[in-house]
Design a protein around this motif. Structure first.
Motif, short mmCIF file in Angstrom:
data_model
loop_
_atom_site.label_atom_id
_atom_site.label_comp_id
_atom_site.label_asym_id
_atom_site.label_seq_id
_atom_site.Cartn_x
_atom_site.Cartn_y
_atom_site.Cartn_z
N ASP A 167 0.63 -1.28 -0.02
CA ASP A 167 0.08 -0.07 0.08
C ASP A 167 0.81 1.26 0.07
OD1 ASP A 167 -2.01 1.71 -0.13
OD2 ASP A 167 -3.01 1.06 1.80
N PRO A 168 1.75 1.60 -1.06
CA PRO A 168 2.42 2.76 -1.08
C PRO A 168 1.54 3.82 -1.21
CG PRO A 168 2.55 1.47 -3.17
CD PRO A 168 1.93 0.49 -2.35
N SER A 169 0.38 3.87 -1.76
CA SER A 169 -0.50 5.00 -1.65
C SER A 169 -0.78 5.55 -0.29
CB SER A 169 -1.82 4.75 -2.28
OG SER A 169 -2.59 5.85 -2.39
N LEU A 170 -0.80 4.73 0.58
CA LEU A 170 -1.08 5.14 2.05
C LEU A 170 0.29 5.72 2.64
CD1 LEU A 170 -2.26 5.23 4.79
CD2 LEU A 170 -1.95 2.64 5.01
N SER A 171 1.33 4.96 2.20
CA SER A 171 2.69 5.62 2.66
C SER A 171 2.85 6.83 2.41
CB SER A 171 3.73 4.65 2.63
OG SER A 171 4.04 4.47 1.28
N ILE A 172 2.50 7.18 1.17
CA ILE A 172 2.52 8.45 0.51
C ILE A 172 1.84 9.76 1.32
CG2 ILE A 172 2.32 9.96 -1.42
CD1 ILE A 172 2.95 7.60 -3.11
N GLN A 173 0.53 9.26 1.64
CA GLN A 173 -0.17 10.19 2.31
C GLN A 173 0.26 10.28 3.85
OE1 GLN A 173 -2.01 11.72 0.25
NE2 GLN A 173 -1.37 10.05 -1.20
N LEU A 174 0.87 9.17 4.49
CA LEU A 174 1.61 9.39 5.89
C LEU A 174 2.65 10.23 5.78
CD1 LEU A 174 1.17 5.69 6.95
CD2 LEU A 174 -0.22 7.53 7.74
N ALA A 175 3.63 10.40 4.49
CA ALA A 175 4.54 11.10 4.51
C ALA A 175 4.01 12.59 4.47
CB ALA A 175 5.43 10.85 3.06
N LYS A 176 2.99 12.64 3.74
CA LYS A 176 2.66 14.23 3.65
C LYS A 176 2.09 14.73 4.86
CE LYS A 176 0.50 13.98 -0.96
NZ LYS A 176 -0.63 13.96 -1.94
N SER A 177 1.51 13.87 5.60
CA SER A 177 1.24 14.43 6.92
C SER A 177 2.38 14.72 8.09
CB SER A 177 0.14 13.13 7.54
OG SER A 177 -0.19 13.34 8.86
N LEU A 178 3.25 13.76 7.99
CA LEU A 178 4.37 13.58 8.73
C LEU A 178 5.25 15.15 8.13
CD1 LEU A 178 6.34 12.35 10.66
CD2 LEU A 178 7.62 11.56 8.87
N ILE A 179 5.51 15.52 7.09
CA ILE A 179 5.90 16.57 6.39
C ILE A 179 5.09 17.90 7.20
CG2 ILE A 179 6.26 18.46 4.38
CD1 ILE A 179 7.03 15.51 3.25
N LEU A 180 3.84 17.97 7.00
CA LEU A 180 2.89 18.93 7.41
C LEU A 180 3.11 19.14 8.90
CD1 LEU A 180 0.01 18.60 5.22
CD2 LEU A 180 1.38 20.34 4.85
N ARG A 181 3.26 18.17 9.73
CA ARG A 181 3.14 18.07 10.98
C ARG A 181 4.54 18.86 11.63
NH1 ARG A 181 1.30 13.07 11.09
NH2 ARG A 181 3.34 12.23 11.94
N ARG A 182 5.59 18.41 10.81
CA ARG A 182 6.68 19.06 11.13
C ARG A 182 6.81 20.55 10.89
NH1 ARG A 182 11.57 14.68 10.12
NH2 ARG A 182 10.81 12.98 11.26
N LYS A 183 6.00 20.93 10.10
CA LYS A 183 6.13 22.41 9.58
C LYS A 183 5.49 23.28 10.54
CE LYS A 183 6.93 22.13 4.74
NZ LYS A 183 6.62 22.60 3.29
N ILE A 184 4.32 22.56 11.32
CA ILE A 184 3.54 23.37 12.33
C ILE A 184 4.26 23.74 13.52
CG2 ILE A 184 1.36 23.28 13.56
CD1 ILE A 184 0.17 21.53 11.50
#
Length: 234
Positions: free
Chosen positions: A217-234
């Motif tokens: 399920d690489p589609s899921l890992s990509i979305q989790l990576a997006k979430s991780l990046i956004l959380r680190r920016k906040i």
């Protein structure tokens, strides 16, 4: 019983060859890999393909079978409509016959630093104790660790077909796998993902996850990576 028609599109020019195999010589559990090897041994010794383990572990026998990226060793005749149509993987070059050129795929895979980076470099090179993890820490990345680098997700990705600079599902998946690992301290890997050709090119088509032979399920890992990046920016 009749004859089974197999159409193979070979090489960069996709030259079509047609073969006929007697059905009584096959059983429903014959795989496409076994069929191709039979054709090579009995009809056309010039047929070129790549394979190794024959049990969906090495990822070597990826090809397009009836319009879908699949592993030939995992695909059974009973699950296919006829005539069977086989061609090299898309979104990558072709070396010869049905053998894909995965140079671009592995170049992007290496680019995202697919390895653990410890805080202490000396400790990483000469560990003095085990790197322990809880069950919960392992669960964060375990599913994404099953990738066998077969390239099927890369071949199925519509974004890769229109943007050859996109890192692709497998590279982003492995990048998330190591970033989500509690033993990792790499800061550069996230920066590589947080780019126009990184996670933000993904349009969530989900085709990468549909064709994955290991259920990664690489589609899921990509979305989790997006979430991780956004959380680190906040």
């Amino acid at each position: 019983m009749g004859k089974l028609v197999v159409k193979v599109l070979e090489g960069k020019e996709k030259r079509e060859k047609q073969y006929e195999v007697m059905r009584e010589e096959l059983d429903p559990y014959t795989t496409v890999l076994e069929l191709l090897l039979k054709i090579r041994e009995e009809q056309d010794p010039s047929l070129v393909l790549r394979y190794s383990c024959r049990m969906a572990l090495c990822g070597s026998c990826g090809m397009i079978i009836n319009g879908r990226p699949r592993l030939a060793c995992l695909t059974k005749m009973k699950d296919l409509d006829e005539p069977i149509r086989i061609e090299p993987l898309k979104n990558v070059g072709t070396i010869r016959g049905l053998v894909p050129d995965l140079s671009s795929f592995f170049s992007k895979y290496r680019k995202v630093r697919p390895f653990l980076v410890a805080k202490d470099e000396e400790e990483q090179e000469s560990p003095k104790s085990p790197y322990r993890q809880t069950d919960e820490e392992v669960k964060r990345y375990l599913q994404f660790n099953y990738c066998i680098q077969c390239g099927l997700c890369y071949s199925a990705c519509p974004v890769v077909s229109s943007n050859p600079n996109f890192l692709g599902p497998a590279a982003i998946n492995v990048a998330y796998r190591y970033t989500a690992d509690s033993r990792d301290s790499d800061k550069l890997r996230v920066l590589l993902l947080d780019t126009p050709n990184g996670v933000w090119s993904c349009r969530v088509a989900g085709s990468c996850s549909v064709v994955c032979p290991k259920g990664v399920d690489p589609s899921l890992s990509i979305q989790l990576a997006k979430s991780l990046i956004l959380r680190r920016k906040i």
